[in-house]
Design a protein around this motif. Sequence first.
Motif, PDB file in Angstrom:
ATOM      1  N   LEU A  15       0.831  -1.203   0.000  1.00  0.00           N
ATOM      2  CA  LEU A  15       0.000   0.000   0.000  1.00  0.00           C
ATOM      3  C   LEU A  15       0.871   1.261   0.000  1.00  0.00           C
ATOM      4  CD1 LEU A  15      -2.892   1.036  -0.003  1.00  0.00           C
ATOM      5  CD2 LEU A  15      -2.863   0.910   2.495  1.00  0.00           C
ATOM      6  N   ASP A  16       1.981   1.213   0.702  1.00  0.00           N
ATOM      7  CA  ASP A  16       2.927   2.319   0.709  1.00  0.00           C
ATOM      8  C   ASP A  16       3.437   2.574  -0.709  1.00  0.00           C
ATOM      9  OD1 ASP A  16       4.647   4.287   1.875  1.00  0.00           O
ATOM     10  OD2 ASP A  16       6.256   2.825   2.060  1.00  0.00           O
ATOM     11  N   GLU A  17       3.790   1.523  -1.415  1.00  0.00           N
ATOM     12  CA  GLU A  17       4.255   1.648  -2.801  1.00  0.00           C
ATOM     13  C   GLU A  17       3.154   2.229  -3.687  1.00  0.00           C
ATOM     14  OE1 GLU A  17       6.289  -1.053  -6.332  1.00  0.00           O
ATOM     15  OE2 GLU A  17       5.584  -2.024  -4.503  1.00  0.00           O
ATOM     16  N   LYS A  18       1.956   1.728  -3.533  1.00  0.00           N
ATOM     17  CA  LYS A  18       0.821   2.218  -4.309  1.00  0.00           C
ATOM     18  C   LYS A  18       0.618   3.718  -4.097  1.00  0.00           C
ATOM     19  CE  LYS A  18      -4.204   1.763  -4.454  1.00  0.00           C
ATOM     20  NZ  LYS A  18      -5.362   1.076  -3.851  1.00  0.00           N
ATOM     21  N   HIS A  19       0.784   4.162  -2.861  1.00  0.00           N
ATOM     22  CA  HIS A  19       0.575   5.573  -2.555  1.00  0.00           C
ATOM     23  C   HIS A  19       1.613   6.471  -3.221  1.00  0.00           C
ATOM     24  CE1 HIS A  19      -2.038   4.554   1.146  1.00  0.00           C
ATOM     25  NE2 HIS A  19      -2.751   4.664   0.053  1.00  0.00           N
ATOM     26  N   PHE A  21       2.988   6.059  -6.175  1.00  0.00           N
ATOM     27  CA  PHE A  21       2.593   6.210  -7.571  1.00  0.00           C
ATOM     28  C   PHE A  21       1.310   7.026  -7.709  1.00  0.00           C
ATOM     29  CE2 PHE A  21       5.386   2.499  -7.593  1.00  0.00           C
ATOM     30  CZ  PHE A  21       6.296   2.910  -8.555  1.00  0.00           C
ATOM     31  N   GLN A  22       0.373   6.825  -6.793  1.00  0.00           N
ATOM     32  CA  GLN A  22      -0.864   7.594  -6.843  1.00  0.00           C
ATOM     33  C   GLN A  22      -0.627   9.067  -6.516  1.00  0.00           C
ATOM     34  OE1 GLN A  22      -3.546   5.466  -4.215  1.00  0.00           O
ATOM     35  NE2 GLN A  22      -4.491   4.418  -5.941  1.00  0.00           N
ATOM     36  N   TRP A  23       0.165   9.316  -5.479  1.00  0.00           N
ATOM     37  CA  TRP A  23       0.430  10.700  -5.080  1.00  0.00           C
ATOM     38  C   TRP A  23       1.125  11.448  -6.207  1.00  0.00           C
ATOM     39  CZ3 TRP A  23       3.956  12.261  -0.364  1.00  0.00           C
ATOM     40  CH2 TRP A  23       3.913  13.643  -0.183  1.00  0.00           C
ATOM     41  N   ALA A  25       0.968  10.892  -9.345  1.00  0.00           N
ATOM     42  CA  ALA A  25       0.026  11.095 -10.449  1.00  0.00           C
ATOM     43  C   ALA A  25      -0.930  12.257 -10.182  1.00  0.00           C
ATOM     44  CB  ALA A  25      -0.757   9.820 -10.711  1.00  0.00           C
ATOM     45  N   GLU A  26      -1.089  12.646  -8.930  1.00  0.00           N
ATOM     46  CA  GLU A  26      -1.976  13.760  -8.579  1.00  0.00           C
ATOM     47  C   GLU A  26      -1.282  15.118  -8.675  1.00  0.00           C
ATOM     48  OE1 GLU A  26      -3.795  13.062  -4.773  1.00  0.00           O
ATOM     49  OE2 GLU A  26      -4.529  11.100  -5.383  1.00  0.00           O
ATOM     50  N   TRP A  33       4.774   7.628 -15.368  1.00  0.00           N
ATOM     51  CA  TRP A  33       5.869   6.840 -14.793  1.00  0.00           C
ATOM     52  C   TRP A  33       6.451   5.988 -15.904  1.00  0.00           C
ATOM     53  CZ3 TRP A  33       8.178   7.158 -10.215  1.00  0.00           C
ATOM     54  CH2 TRP A  33       7.496   7.737  -9.142  1.00  0.00           C
TER      55      TRP A  33
END
Length: 112
Positions: A15-19, A21-23, A25-26, A33
């Motif tokens: 989930l840390d990794e996902k965040h 990439f999501q952050w 992208a915002e 990426w």
Amino acid sequence: MVYLDCSGVRFGSQLDEKHLFQWAAEIACFVLWEQDTLVVKSRRISEESLRDLLALFWRYNIPMRQLAQFRNSANEAWFAAPIMYWHKKVFAPQLNLPPNADAPAGRRVAPR
């Protein structure tokens, strides 16, 4: 386009990794990426985007010297100010210091 190397990041969880990439992208200047490389539109980015990149790179311990290229006459008063928490990591000459050497004492990585 500007290519920022984000390789070598250590994540605490999936989930840390996902965040990360999501952050990224915002952030308004985000383009895409390319594996471990964050691509942004140009060297002329908004103050908000630059502050978000600074926070993202600080949080994930991504080498911050590459952010120095965003310095310009419109932002240098705050971006290059020596009192800012990121100043050493962005503008200081590169030294062979352990990771987080300029982080607060409670967050430093102890040398082995």
